[in-house]
Design a protein around this motif. Sequence first.
Motif, short mmCIF file in Angstrom:
data_model
loop_
_atom_site.label_atom_id
_atom_site.label_comp_id
_atom_site.label_asym_id
_atom_site.label_seq_id
_atom_site.Cartn_x
_atom_site.Cartn_y
_atom_site.Cartn_z
N ILE A 57 32.32 -25.77 57.01
CA ILE A 57 33.76 -26.06 56.99
C ILE A 57 34.15 -26.96 58.16
CG2 ILE A 57 36.05 -25.03 57.17
CD1 ILE A 57 35.09 -22.67 55.61
N TYR A 58 33.64 -26.66 59.36
CA TYR A 58 34.05 -27.47 60.51
C TYR A 58 33.00 -28.51 60.90
CZ TYR A 58 31.21 -24.15 63.30
OH TYR A 58 30.19 -23.37 63.81
N SER A 59 31.91 -28.64 60.13
CA SER A 59 30.90 -29.64 60.47
C SER A 59 31.44 -31.06 60.31
CB SER A 59 29.66 -29.44 59.59
OG SER A 59 29.98 -29.61 58.22
N LYS A 60 32.32 -31.27 59.31
CA LYS A 60 32.87 -32.62 59.13
C LYS A 60 33.77 -33.02 60.29
CE LYS A 60 34.38 -31.68 54.97
NZ LYS A 60 35.05 -31.82 53.65
N VAL A 61 34.45 -32.02 60.89
CA VAL A 61 35.27 -32.32 62.08
C VAL A 61 34.38 -32.69 63.25
CG1 VAL A 61 36.92 -31.33 63.71
CG2 VAL A 61 37.11 -30.80 61.29
N LEU A 62 33.28 -31.97 63.42
CA LEU A 62 32.32 -32.33 64.47
C LEU A 62 31.80 -33.76 64.27
CD1 LEU A 62 30.16 -29.07 64.80
CD2 LEU A 62 31.58 -30.07 66.58
N LYS A 63 31.47 -34.06 63.02
CA LYS A 63 30.88 -35.38 62.73
C LYS A 63 31.87 -36.51 62.96
CE LYS A 63 28.22 -37.68 59.08
NZ LYS A 63 27.68 -37.55 57.69
N SER A 64 33.13 -36.31 62.57
CA SER A 64 34.11 -37.38 62.68
C SER A 64 34.65 -37.53 64.10
CB SER A 64 35.27 -37.12 61.71
OG SER A 64 35.90 -35.88 62.00
N THR A 65 34.99 -36.44 64.77
CA THR A 65 35.59 -36.55 66.10
C THR A 65 34.58 -36.95 67.17
OG1 THR A 65 35.23 -34.17 66.47
CG2 THR A 65 37.35 -34.84 65.56
N THR A 72 21.96 -36.20 63.57
CA THR A 72 22.48 -35.56 64.77
C THR A 72 23.23 -34.28 64.41
OG1 THR A 72 22.71 -37.72 65.85
CG2 THR A 72 23.91 -35.87 66.82
N LEU A 73 24.02 -34.34 63.33
CA LEU A 73 24.73 -33.15 62.89
C LEU A 73 23.76 -32.05 62.48
CD1 LEU A 73 27.57 -31.97 62.28
CD2 LEU A 73 27.27 -32.79 59.94
N ASN A 74 22.69 -32.42 61.80
CA ASN A 74 21.68 -31.43 61.42
C ASN A 74 20.93 -30.90 62.62
OD1 ASN A 74 22.46 -31.82 58.82
ND2 ASN A 74 20.53 -32.66 58.08
N THR A 75 20.82 -31.71 63.67
CA THR A 75 20.21 -31.20 64.91
C THR A 75 21.10 -30.12 65.52
OG1 THR A 75 19.17 -33.35 65.32
CG2 THR A 75 19.36 -31.84 67.19
N LEU A 76 22.42 -30.36 65.53
CA LEU A 76 23.34 -29.32 65.98
C LEU A 76 23.21 -28.07 65.11
CD1 LEU A 76 26.76 -31.04 66.81
CD2 LEU A 76 25.24 -29.85 68.38
N SER A 77 23.08 -28.28 63.82
CA SER A 77 22.92 -27.16 62.89
C SER A 77 21.64 -26.39 63.19
CB SER A 77 22.92 -27.67 61.45
OG SER A 77 22.66 -26.61 60.55
N PHE A 78 20.58 -27.11 63.55
CA PHE A 78 19.33 -26.44 63.90
C PHE A 78 19.50 -25.55 65.13
CE2 PHE A 78 15.81 -26.75 66.98
CZ PHE A 78 14.92 -25.87 66.38
N PHE A 79 20.17 -26.07 66.16
CA PHE A 79 20.36 -25.26 67.36
C PHE A 79 21.30 -24.08 67.10
CE2 PHE A 79 18.46 -28.85 69.52
CZ PHE A 79 17.76 -28.24 70.56
N LYS A 80 22.22 -24.27 66.15
CA LYS A 80 23.05 -23.14 65.72
C LYS A 80 22.18 -22.05 65.08
CE LYS A 80 24.68 -23.29 61.82
NZ LYS A 80 24.28 -22.84 60.45
N ASP A 81 21.29 -22.47 64.19
CA ASP A 81 20.38 -21.50 63.55
C ASP A 81 19.39 -20.92 64.55
OD1 ASP A 81 21.62 -21.98 61.11
OD2 ASP A 81 20.26 -23.64 60.63
N LEU A 82 18.97 -21.74 65.51
CA LEU A 82 18.05 -21.25 66.54
C LEU A 82 18.70 -20.14 67.34
CD1 LEU A 82 15.28 -21.78 67.99
CD2 LEU A 82 16.56 -23.23 69.58
N GLY A 83 19.95 -20.37 67.76
CA GLY A 83 20.64 -19.34 68.52
C GLY A 83 20.92 -18.09 67.71
N ALA A 84 21.30 -18.27 66.44
CA ALA A 84 21.66 -17.12 65.61
C ALA A 84 20.47 -16.24 65.29
CB ALA A 84 22.32 -17.60 64.32
N ASN A 85 19.27 -16.82 65.25
CA ASN A 85 18.11 -16.07 64.75
C ASN A 85 17.06 -15.75 65.79
OD1 ASN A 85 18.53 -16.03 61.64
ND2 ASN A 85 18.94 -18.16 62.19
N VAL A 86 17.05 -16.45 66.91
CA VAL A 86 16.09 -16.12 67.95
C VAL A 86 16.74 -15.09 68.86
CG1 VAL A 86 14.68 -16.98 69.83
CG2 VAL A 86 15.04 -18.39 67.81
N GLY A 87 16.53 -13.83 68.52
CA GLY A 87 17.15 -12.75 69.27
C GLY A 87 16.16 -11.92 70.07
N ILE A 88 15.07 -12.56 70.50
CA ILE A 88 14.07 -11.82 71.27
C ILE A 88 14.70 -11.23 72.54
CG2 ILE A 88 11.85 -11.97 72.44
CD1 ILE A 88 11.69 -12.27 69.44
#
Length: 629
Positions: A57-65, A72-88
């Motif tokens: 929903i807010y990825s298009k705002v990140l991309k445009s602003t 680059t947007l998918n790289t941000l998405s990767f780090f989002k998934d990295l943070g959400a799932n790497v809970g060691i």
Amino acid sequence: MVSSASGSGGGDGCTAAAVREVATLRFARQVVLGRWFMVFACLLILSASGATYIFGIYSKVLKSTLGYDQQTLNTLSFFKDLGANVGILSGLLNEVTPPWVVLATGAAMNLAGYLMIYLAIDGRTARPPVWLMCIYICVGANSQSFANTGALVTCVKNFPESRGVVLGLLKGFVGLSGAIFTQLYIAIYGDDAKSLVLLVAWLPAAVSILFVHTVRLMPRRRGESQSATSSDPFYCFLYISMGLATYLLVMIVVQNQMDLSHAALVVSAAALLIILFLPLAVVVKQEYRIKRELEEALLVPPTVTVDNKAAPPSSDLQMAEQPAKTELPVKAEESSKLSTPTPASSSSCWKNMFDPPAQGEDYTILQALVSVDMLVLFLATICGVGGTLTAIDNMGQIGQSLGYPPKSIKTFISLISIWNYAGRVTAGFASEAVLARYKFPRPLALTLVLLLACAGHLLIAMGVPGSLYAASVIIGFCFGAQWPLLYAIISEVFGLKYYSTLYNFGSVASPIGAYVLNVRVAGYLYDVEAAKQHGGTLDGAGDKTCIGAQCFRLSFLIITAATVAGALVSLVLAWRTRKFYRSDIYARFRPHGEPAALPEQQQRPKDSVQSTSAVNGVTEESGSTHDLY
């Protein structure tokens, strides 16, 4: 007429008496300190912890602003998934600290990470470099693993015999959180995607802090009331969650068909909150039942039965007592042997890491990490979760490339949360039922889910008009269904002793799969197609949008092949664990060899609390003796 009136008056009197008992500080204290209020707190925490699922929903705002291209947007998405799932880190922290420390740490990280993102896209700070934005979103998303570890792992340990039901229900509320966030932010801030990031920053942190001391380990005590550990309330929670999901579904469709006023949106959000707090009524009812059971157990006087048989001679008594006298030194000797560290027990944990126990026993962390079963499960998760997560994160760009209107794109992004919930609840409850009745192994259920996900990927690859609605249903359902199966398999095969850490290690596969399939495959191929449509290059700050079915076709054909490979790998795990799942895998959690109960046998009789003692032929009984708990 008189008897009818008196009966009615008696019923009103009982109701009034019950209300007076409930409306006391003592009962309120029992509710707040009870294990069922702890479950209710976990439901609210997890219903506010799935903000990573509305990135579309807010990825298009990140991309445009911020002027990002798709990679680059998918790289941000990767780090989002990295943070959400790497809970060691959250898992290790939960091993040595109480859950409130984990929840408080996650609340601080959530507020810090998402608040900095909001300030960046709202122009209140200088435009941060990409690496710093990656850190912000990784820290904010990593708070989700702290909430999951502090709440979900604690619930599983408190209800080990219902872990499939617990995982399905709690992860289901995580799946609904995206739709809940969408409804709340529209009612509070209006249709402003920037303000959605602000809501994501403060709301989960506030909920976690509110219940930070409610979530705690509450081991089952001997002689505890059956209502305290019954699985019946979980089904009540399930029905309420189904009503919540239906309400969200209706509101999403209505908002897509007509423009509602702000007042109507506020009313709908208030109704949403009322449904969200309905489980509290189940908690109060269950605690009242516990209170009544304890009071009735105290009111029933014990009956004394004297055995008429003659007492045995003193010589027989001496012979009967002899084993007890000689048993004490043996036990003392055994305990001294156990307490004395042997070379094997005092050796380094590195030496026995390749000598794991039987499946279902408590593995050490190293034994689990290097086991073949974990490796196979890890590979299947990389392929399965990585593919479905790629589809979810790119759903906004997929809809845009296929020519869907913005309102429709927002609709099926929000509906993904509903199907995500449906997959989690179905996988949790259904897999528990078929496991109990038919010994159907969970790894085989995971295989079926991965094969179903392939259909959704192919629908996106083909780009058939109108097919994205069906694809979003399949993708959302399969993405949600994989998580309860993954976490239940880890808890069953590797034990619960180090479940906090192993639970989070299983999540690590998600960002690995997302990086390979989302960043390196989908993001790269999308930019290649976009460059063809914009003069062969994407340099500068111009339009970087790709239009047409070809933008994601090759990407999702590759993702489909990877998912098929994951399904084949999961079949290997199903074969390796076939004997384990044919056995009674929950026997160790039932006291005194209590037999397993089929789903329709889980409701036990009320006279299930009793005690017996025998001294020189005198037996004292209370209630039935056929069932100890």
